[in-house]
Design an enzyme around this catalytic site. Sequence first.
Site, mmCIF file in Angstrom:
data_model
loop_
_atom_site.group_PDB
_atom_site.id
_atom_site.type_symbol
_atom_site.label_atom_id
_atom_site.label_comp_id
_atom_site.label_asym_id
_atom_site.label_seq_id
_atom_site.Cartn_x
_atom_site.Cartn_y
_atom_site.Cartn_z
ATOM 1 N N LYS A 190 1.247 -1.067 -0.048
ATOM 2 C CA LYS A 190 -0.085 0.121 -0.177
ATOM 3 C C LYS A 190 0.945 1.468 0.081
ATOM 4 C CE LYS A 190 -3.519 2.129 2.853
ATOM 5 N NZ LYS A 190 -3.663 2.241 1.434
ATOM 6 N N ASN A 220 -13.554 3.409 -5.061
ATOM 7 C CA ASN A 220 -12.555 4.037 -3.123
ATOM 8 C C ASN A 220 -12.398 4.773 -3.559
ATOM 9 O OD1 ASN A 220 -9.717 4.023 -2.937
ATOM 10 N ND2 ASN A 220 -10.021 3.124 -4.463
ATOM 11 N N CYS A 235 -3.554 8.939 -8.339
ATOM 12 C CA CYS A 235 -4.176 8.383 -7.506
ATOM 13 C C CYS A 235 -5.547 9.064 -7.330
ATOM 14 C CB CYS A 235 -3.912 8.654 -6.042
ATOM 15 S SG CYS A 235 -5.688 8.146 -4.822
ATOM 16 N N LYS A 282 3.758 4.820 -12.077
ATOM 17 C CA LYS A 282 2.480 4.314 -11.996
ATOM 18 C C LYS A 282 1.240 5.579 -12.554
ATOM 19 C CE LYS A 282 -1.205 1.693 -9.634
ATOM 20 N NZ LYS A 282 -1.992 1.117 -8.243
ATOM 21 N N GLY A 309 -9.341 -4.536 -13.616
ATOM 22 C CA GLY A 309 -9.736 -5.409 -13.931
ATOM 23 C C GLY A 309 -9.910 -6.976 -13.756
#
Length: 301
Positions: free
Chosen positions: A44, A68, A129, A164, A243
């Site tokens: 995380k 989320n 994010c 990312k 997914g």
Amino acid sequence: MNTQVTIAGVTLKNPVMTASGTFGSGMEYSEFVDLNRLGAVVTKGVANAPWPGNPTPRVAEVYGGMLNAIGLQNPGIDVFLERDIPFLKQYDTKIIVNVCGRTVEDYVDVVERLSQEKAVSMLEINVSCPNVKEGAIAFGQKADALFDITKEIKRHANQPVIMKLSPNVTDIAEMAKAAEAAGADALSLINTITGMKIDIHTRRFALANKTGGMSGPAIKPVAVRMVYQAAHAVGIPVIGMGGIANAEDAVEFLLAGATAVSIGAMNFVNPYTCQEVVEGIERYMEQYHVEDVKDLIGAVA
């Protein structure tokens, strides 16, 4: 059969890893999954100080997945180094630490703290994010900002750096090229897609943050397309996610050009998913007489 893949000089026993934010730091899932079977555990997000995250409610189920808006809640680098790294070192798997921050200095602070931690194989930098208002949106959605933060992080990192990428952009290939040009050793994508849910009975947002990151099977076709585009735009390895629910999904990402895959939301549905995907890829290779998993990577051009 050879299931090993290599990313930036780091060899994984197989191409299956966990997606950051869905597996804790491995401790929470170790009673369900043999961590020794995984190619890597991606932790995380870790910040330079404890983050409380967003107000609740922070999770909502939607068709084909979930939203989320956790807000990267984490106890900070001090607790992580004292508690989580010693736990993960017990296992024969690679450790990839996801790093988050609000400013470039925040990221660099964590990267420097981790630079001497020999047990950490790679760093994954979360600049995308969608539910953290500061930092991540600006870094993850503008090519010049992505270039700058990647270059700065590379100046301070001892481990290979995975950037990312956010799917909430106009041109994923442009972002991939910017990260590569700045020195990124690998890319991971996609992060969650920004979404929203409204309760028609209460006429309120399902999430206190109003928007959140959508993950789950519904986003897979978008993720496969973006992984394909990114992998064909750069010469560095790409880690595909978005997914993945089973081995067939994972193989699809490999064929699209991913060197490895990360499994996220399905860990909440079935905590055995990661290990089942490892075993499923092996069965696929047996069925189609594939001797080396690397023969699958980018096989569909």
